[in-house]
Design a protein around this motif. Structure first.
Motif, short mmCIF file in Angstrom:
data_model
loop_
_atom_site.label_atom_id
_atom_site.label_comp_id
_atom_site.label_asym_id
_atom_site.label_seq_id
_atom_site.Cartn_x
_atom_site.Cartn_y
_atom_site.Cartn_z
N SER A 1 -0.63 -12.43 -3.87
CA SER A 1 -0.45 -12.40 -2.46
C SER A 1 0.75 -12.26 -2.12
O SER A 1 1.95 -11.30 -2.37
CB SER A 1 -0.95 -13.43 -1.69
N ILE B 1 -8.25 -14.07 -4.54
CA ILE B 1 -7.16 -13.87 -4.75
C ILE B 1 -5.72 -14.37 -5.80
O ILE B 1 -5.99 -15.16 -6.00
CB ILE B 1 -6.20 -14.87 -3.33
N LEU C 1 -0.75 -16.06 2.32
CA LEU C 1 -0.49 -14.90 3.31
C LEU C 1 0.04 -15.34 4.63
O LEU C 1 -0.53 -16.25 5.18
CB LEU C 1 -2.09 -15.17 3.52
N VAL D 1 -3.08 -8.58 -1.05
CA VAL D 1 -3.56 -9.46 -2.07
C VAL D 1 -4.02 -8.17 -3.00
O VAL D 1 -4.53 -7.46 -2.88
CB VAL D 1 -5.35 -10.01 -1.36
#
Ligand SMILES: [Zn+2]
Length: 272
Positions: free
Chosen positions: A152, A149, A125, A193
């Motif tokens: 992403s 997550i 990210l 996400v």
């Protein structure tokens, strides 16, 4: 003689009808006052006037402000037509949707790896978004909830493969309802996400305990539900309870408090 009287009578009736109904004048008056009302709206764009009028015609129940916002978003046009390249690259408030795309070679600055403690392997990210996610993760953990997550940042090429596989499987029309075309995926911004709670499949995130926590708290960490329930007509996407977008705390709080989508926020306060 009788014939002449009849003709005069018909002419009289026509004149009376014209006096009472004045069809043309009425519609001119209506358009004039509609234009007047529309022009008072903050993000009114006079180049779109005819499109506002047509959109209102087919959506008479909408507030005028919503008509203006939706037309400015190009929602009166088919998905993936009238597209423009985003001019907000590397900004937290960048909008990517079915009308605004990212260049093929766009890779956001400052991509960093997520820790395995709260992520699947290999997830990346934009740093600011990840730091905020991390804070959110620890806050949720402290309250007894888990978030993780599952997807992403995705590159343009990744989306090409993903989308093409969906098309092969289900055809273009079906694939378009649940997958973004390459360049049009928000995942390429590195600011969003897809999450799960480590127990049930991410696509059922709505049924998890963590979902309620996210609903009440994610905005405090700058994350919003990007494709909310009931807003499908605005976002162009089916409801996705698992997809969260980082926009920063200030914008996220506004969106949360006013129950609007990021698309609407963008038209109201960013693009103008
Ligand atoms: Zn997603």
């Amino acid at each position: 003689m009788k014939k002449a009287i009849l003709i005069i009578l018909i002419i009289l009736i026509v004149i009376i009808l014209l006096i009472f109904f004045k069809p043309e004048n009425n519609s001119i008056d209506y358009n004039k006052s509609l234009k007047n009302e529309l022009s008072k709206i903050d993000c009114y764009d006079k180049r779109n006037l005819n499109r506002y009028i047509n959109y209102l015609d087919s959506n008479p129940d909408l507030y005028l402000e919503d008509v203006v916002i939706r037309v400015n978003l190009n929602l009166d046009k088919k998905f993936y037509t009238s597209t423009t390249k985003s001019s907000f690259l590397n900004k937290n408030y960048i909008l990517v949707n079915k009308y605004i795309y990212l260049p093929e070679d766009y890779v956001p600055d400052n991509l960093v790896n997520a820790k395995l403690e709260y992520s699947r392997d290999g997830m990346m990210l934009v740093e600011e978004a990840l730091l905020s996610f991390e804070k959110m993760y620890y806050a949720a953990k402290k309250d007894g909830y888990k978030i993780r997550i599952m997807s992403s940042y995705r590159s343009y090429q990744y989306q090409v493969n993903l989308y093409n596989n969906y098309v092969k499987k289900d055809g273009v029309d079906a694939a378009d309802t649940y997958s973004a075309r390459p360049g049009f995926s928000e995942h390429q911004t590195g600011l969003c996400v897809d999450i799960d709670d480590g127990i049930i499949n991410y696509q059922s995130f709505e049924k998890s305990r963590s979902y309620i926590w996210m609903k009440n708290n994610s905005y405090k960490y700058g994350f919003i539900e990007r494709y909310p329930k009931g807003k499908e007509n605005v976002t162009g996407y089916s409801y996705e309870s698992w997809h969260y977008r980082y926009v920063g705390e200030k914008i996220a709080t506004y969106i949360h408090d006013n129950n609007i989508t990021f698309d609407e926020y963008f038209i109201l306060y960013i693009k103008k």
